[in-house]
Every structure is written in C-alpha cells, then in structure tokens.
Design a protein around this motif. Structure first.
Motif, PDB file in Angstrom:
ATOM      1  N   ALA A  21       0.835  -1.210   0.000  1.00  0.00           N
ATOM      2  CA  ALA A  21       0.000   0.000   0.000  1.00  0.00           C
ATOM      3  C   ALA A  21       0.867   1.256   0.000  1.00  0.00           C
ATOM      4  CB  ALA A  21      -0.915   0.001   1.220  1.00  0.00           C
ATOM      5  N   THR A  22       1.900   1.269   0.794  1.00  0.00           N
ATOM      6  CA  THR A  22       2.807   2.414   0.852  1.00  0.00           C
ATOM      7  C   THR A  22       3.496   2.605  -0.483  1.00  0.00           C
ATOM      8  OG1 THR A  22       3.193   1.965   3.206  1.00  0.00           O
ATOM      9  CG2 THR A  22       4.776   3.393   2.098  1.00  0.00           C
ATOM     10  N   LEU A  23       3.936   1.540  -1.055  1.00  0.00           N
ATOM     11  CA  LEU A  23       4.625   1.589  -2.342  1.00  0.00           C
ATOM     12  C   LEU A  23       3.710   2.134  -3.444  1.00  0.00           C
ATOM     13  CD1 LEU A  23       7.300   0.931  -3.702  1.00  0.00           C
ATOM     14  CD2 LEU A  23       6.483  -1.392  -4.070  1.00  0.00           C
ATOM     15  N   ARG A  24       2.473   1.706  -3.427  1.00  0.00           N
ATOM     16  CA  ARG A  24       1.499   2.167  -4.414  1.00  0.00           C
ATOM     17  C   ARG A  24       1.300   3.687  -4.322  1.00  0.00           C
ATOM     18  NH1 ARG A  24      -2.186  -1.346  -2.943  1.00  0.00           N
ATOM     19  NH2 ARG A  24      -3.335   0.111  -1.668  1.00  0.00           N
ATOM     20  N   ALA A  25       1.158   4.188  -3.110  1.00  0.00           N
ATOM     21  CA  ALA A  25       0.950   5.629  -2.901  1.00  0.00           C
ATOM     22  C   ALA A  25       2.201   6.424  -3.260  1.00  0.00           C
ATOM     23  CB  ALA A  25       0.556   5.888  -1.452  1.00  0.00           C
ATOM     24  N   LEU A  66     -12.882   7.435  -2.879  1.00  0.00           N
ATOM     25  CA  LEU A  66     -13.308   6.745  -1.668  1.00  0.00           C
ATOM     26  C   LEU A  66     -14.807   6.917  -1.453  1.00  0.00           C
ATOM     27  CD1 LEU A  66     -12.687   5.259   0.992  1.00  0.00           C
ATOM     28  CD2 LEU A  66     -12.117   7.476   1.983  1.00  0.00           C
ATOM     29  N   GLU A  67     -15.291   8.124  -1.665  1.00  0.00           N
ATOM     30  CA  GLU A  67     -16.711   8.419  -1.518  1.00  0.00           C
ATOM     31  C   GLU A  67     -17.545   7.562  -2.488  1.00  0.00           C
ATOM     32  OE1 GLU A  67     -18.968  12.432  -2.244  1.00  0.00           O
ATOM     33  OE2 GLU A  67     -17.404  12.714  -0.726  1.00  0.00           O
ATOM     34  N   ILE A  68     -17.094   7.495  -3.714  1.00  0.00           N
ATOM     35  CA  ILE A  68     -17.804   6.715  -4.736  1.00  0.00           C
ATOM     36  C   ILE A  68     -17.783   5.231  -4.385  1.00  0.00           C
ATOM     37  CG2 ILE A  68     -17.738   5.955  -7.146  1.00  0.00           C
ATOM     38  CD1 ILE A  68     -16.642   8.817  -7.790  1.00  0.00           C
ATOM     39  N   PHE A  69     -16.600   4.726  -4.023  1.00  0.00           N
ATOM     40  CA  PHE A  69     -16.486   3.297  -3.700  1.00  0.00           C
ATOM     41  C   PHE A  69     -17.313   2.925  -2.472  1.00  0.00           C
ATOM     42  CE2 PHE A  69     -12.052   3.498  -5.769  1.00  0.00           C
ATOM     43  CZ  PHE A  69     -12.588   3.212  -7.010  1.00  0.00           C
ATOM     44  N   THR A  70     -17.366   3.820  -1.502  1.00  0.00           N
ATOM     45  CA  THR A  70     -18.159   3.564  -0.301  1.00  0.00           C
ATOM     46  C   THR A  70     -19.644   3.522  -0.650  1.00  0.00           C
ATOM     47  OG1 THR A  70     -16.478   4.675   1.040  1.00  0.00           O
ATOM     48  CG2 THR A  70     -18.630   4.345   2.049  1.00  0.00           C
ATOM     49  N   ALA A  71     -20.075   4.451  -1.493  1.00  0.00           N
ATOM     50  CA  ALA A  71     -21.484   4.489  -1.911  1.00  0.00           C
ATOM     51  C   ALA A  71     -21.872   3.234  -2.680  1.00  0.00           C
ATOM     52  CB  ALA A  71     -21.743   5.728  -2.758  1.00  0.00           C
ATOM     53  N   GLN A  72     -20.919   2.666  -3.405  1.00  0.00           N
ATOM     54  CA  GLN A  72     -21.190   1.468  -4.204  1.00  0.00           C
ATOM     55  C   GLN A  72     -20.872   0.173  -3.450  1.00  0.00           C
ATOM     56  OE1 GLN A  72     -18.822   2.089  -7.721  1.00  0.00           O
ATOM     57  NE2 GLN A  72     -20.299   3.506  -8.600  1.00  0.00           N
ATOM     58  N   ASN A  73     -20.600   0.293  -2.151  1.00  0.00           N
ATOM     59  CA  ASN A  73     -20.272  -0.864  -1.312  1.00  0.00           C
ATOM     60  C   ASN A  73     -19.083  -1.655  -1.838  1.00  0.00           C
ATOM     61  OD1 ASN A  73     -22.301  -0.351   0.585  1.00  0.00           O
ATOM     62  ND2 ASN A  73     -23.816  -1.335  -0.740  1.00  0.00           N
ATOM     63  N   ARG A  74     -18.088  -0.963  -2.355  1.00  0.00           N
ATOM     64  CA  ARG A  74     -16.860  -1.604  -2.828  1.00  0.00           C
ATOM     65  C   ARG A  74     -15.785  -1.412  -1.752  1.00  0.00           C
ATOM     66  NH1 ARG A  74     -15.900  -3.115  -8.094  1.00  0.00           N
ATOM     67  NH2 ARG A  74     -14.212  -4.150  -6.984  1.00  0.00           N
ATOM     68  N   ASP A  75     -15.908  -2.156  -0.661  1.00  0.00           N
ATOM     69  CA  ASP A  75     -15.010  -2.006   0.476  1.00  0.00           C
ATOM     70  C   ASP A  75     -13.560  -2.307   0.126  1.00  0.00           C
ATOM     71  OD1 ASP A  75     -17.155  -1.274   2.051  1.00  0.00           O
ATOM     72  OD2 ASP A  75     -17.549  -3.340   2.679  1.00  0.00           O
ATOM     73  N   ASP A  76     -13.337  -3.236  -0.817  1.00  0.00           N
ATOM     74  CA  ASP A  76     -11.976  -3.572  -1.212  1.00  0.00           C
ATOM     75  C   ASP A  76     -11.271  -2.363  -1.840  1.00  0.00           C
ATOM     76  OD1 ASP A  76     -13.860  -3.796  -3.303  1.00  0.00           O
ATOM     77  OD2 ASP A  76     -12.532  -5.098  -4.467  1.00  0.00           O
ATOM     78  N   MET A  79     -10.789   0.567   0.727  1.00  0.00           N
ATOM     79  CA  MET A  79      -9.658   0.336   1.628  1.00  0.00           C
ATOM     80  C   MET A  79      -8.349   0.770   0.965  1.00  0.00           C
ATOM     81  SD  MET A  79      -8.924  -0.507   4.526  1.00  0.00           S
ATOM     82  CE  MET A  79      -7.793  -1.206   5.645  1.00  0.00           C
ATOM     83  N   ARG A  80      -8.190   0.480  -0.314  1.00  0.00           N
ATOM     84  CA  ARG A  80      -6.979   0.888  -1.045  1.00  0.00           C
ATOM     85  C   ARG A  80      -6.850   2.415  -1.034  1.00  0.00           C
ATOM     86  NH1 ARG A  80      -4.994  -2.962  -5.350  1.00  0.00           N
ATOM     87  NH2 ARG A  80      -4.141  -1.084  -6.281  1.00  0.00           N
ATOM     88  N   GLU A  81      -7.957   3.107  -1.252  1.00  0.00           N
ATOM     89  CA  GLU A  81      -7.935   4.566  -1.274  1.00  0.00           C
ATOM     90  C   GLU A  81      -7.579   5.122   0.102  1.00  0.00           C
ATOM     91  OE1 GLU A  81      -8.099   6.327  -4.065  1.00  0.00           O
ATOM     92  OE2 GLU A  81      -8.472   4.520  -5.210  1.00  0.00           O
ATOM     93  N   ARG A  82      -8.149   4.534   1.158  1.00  0.00           N
ATOM     94  CA  ARG A  82      -7.834   4.976   2.532  1.00  0.00           C
ATOM     95  C   ARG A  82      -6.346   4.815   2.827  1.00  0.00           C
ATOM     96  NH1 ARG A  82     -12.082   1.804   3.946  1.00  0.00           N
ATOM     97  NH2 ARG A  82     -14.019   2.944   4.046  1.00  0.00           N
ATOM     98  N   GLU A  83      -5.792   3.687   2.419  1.00  0.00           N
ATOM     99  CA  GLU A  83      -4.365   3.432   2.642  1.00  0.00           C
ATOM    100  C   GLU A  83      -3.509   4.470   1.925  1.00  0.00           C
ATOM    101  OE1 GLU A  83      -4.684  -1.462   2.996  1.00  0.00           O
ATOM    102  OE2 GLU A  83      -4.120  -0.546   1.103  1.00  0.00           O
ATOM    103  N   GLU A  84      -3.852   4.762   0.689  1.00  0.00           N
ATOM    104  CA  GLU A  84      -3.071   5.727  -0.086  1.00  0.00           C
ATOM    105  C   GLU A  84      -3.198   7.136   0.490  1.00  0.00           C
ATOM    106  OE1 GLU A  84      -3.536   5.496  -4.345  1.00  0.00           O
ATOM    107  OE2 GLU A  84      -3.421   3.303  -4.296  1.00  0.00           O
ATOM    108  N   ILE A  85      -4.398   7.504   0.931  1.00  0.00           N
ATOM    109  CA  ILE A  85      -4.600   8.822   1.551  1.00  0.00           C
ATOM    110  C   ILE A  85      -3.698   8.951   2.769  1.00  0.00           C
ATOM    111  CG2 ILE A  85      -6.240  10.208   2.892  1.00  0.00           C
ATOM    112  CD1 ILE A  85      -8.441   9.160   0.951  1.00  0.00           C
TER     113      ILE A  85
END
Length: 150
Positions: A21-25, A66-76, A79-85
């Motif tokens: 996750a760190t590497l991706r960000a 993150l907002e869009i993914f949360t609204a669409q119930n795409r938790d996976d 989570m990636r977006e939260r890690e990068e933020i």
C-alpha cells in the motif's frame, strides 16, 4: 531534501519492507512529480508550495474515489484509497484543528475589515493563501461563511 528525493528514498524502504500500500501511494506521488516537472510551462523544478498543492490534489482525488467506492459498497477498493490517503498525508503539513482554523479565519476577517457575507471573496483570497496546506479550501469557506453570517 526535495520531495522527489524523499519519495525515492521511501520507495526503496517500502520495497525492502514489502509494504504494497505504501509503495502504491509513493509511486503515485512520484508519477505526479514527474508529470508536474515535465508539463508545459514548467521550469523543471517544483517549489514547496507547488509540491503541497500537488499532494493536496492527490488526496482530494482519492477522497472523491473513496466516496464513490463507499457508496457502491466496494469495500476492497475503498480500503486501497484509505491506505493511499494515509501515506500521502504524511508528506503534507499538519492539518489545523477546527478551533485553530476558526481563530485564524476570525483574525483574517478582522484584518480585511469584512463585515458581511458579501465580503466572503475578500476573506477567502487572503485565507487560502495564508492557510494553504494546513486547511482544506472547503473547510476555510464553511468557517468563513459561518463567521460572516448574521
């Protein structure tokens, strides 16, 4: 040390530690730096102000996703977006608390002589320059509106 050099060093550390996750960000930050340095009209170097602005843009993009993914119930994906933020925010100046932001905006209102909501533009012009990197424009605007409203 410039942001680019810091990020390159952190990329090596993340690779050795196998922190995906760190590497991706970090790679996203590096790509944004290279894009900014090679864009038309660029001098080839980024000022500290430009670096902060670029990092804020990266965080904003991820928060929107993150907002869009949360609204669409795409938790996976959320989570990636939260890690990068979280990783990108490590490179930004410390955020102001709501109380500190309110104090600063109040001081700016007094300095500019603003008295009503019609003076919001004057206050925002000064506030966004002074508080750049330490507070989000939306937070500054909301605070200024609440202080200027009767």
């Amino acid at each position: 040390m410039s942001l680019e050099q810091t990020v390159n060093g952190k990329i090596k550390e993340a690779m050795l530690a196998r922190e995906e996750a760190t590497l991706r960000a970090l790679r996203a930050i590096k790509a944004a730096i290279l894009l900014a340095k090679t864009s038309e009209g660029s001098s080839g170097e980024l000022s500290a102000e430009e670096e902060v602005k670029m990092l804020q843009q990266l965080v904003k993009q991820r928060k929107d996703s993150l907002e869009i993914f949360t609204a669409q119930n795409r938790d996976d994906l959320a989570m990636r977006e939260r890690e990068e933020i979280e990783v990108i925010e490590r490179f930004l100046p410390a955020k102001m608390t709501p109380e500190d932001l309110r104090e600063e905006v109040l001081r700016i209102i007094q300095e500019t002589g603003a008295t009503s909501i019609r003076d919001l533009g004057k206050v925002m012009g000064v506030a966004t320059k002074m508080l750049s990197g330490r507070a989000d424009g939306k937070e500054i605007s909301e605070t200024a509106k609440s202080l200027l409203s009767p």
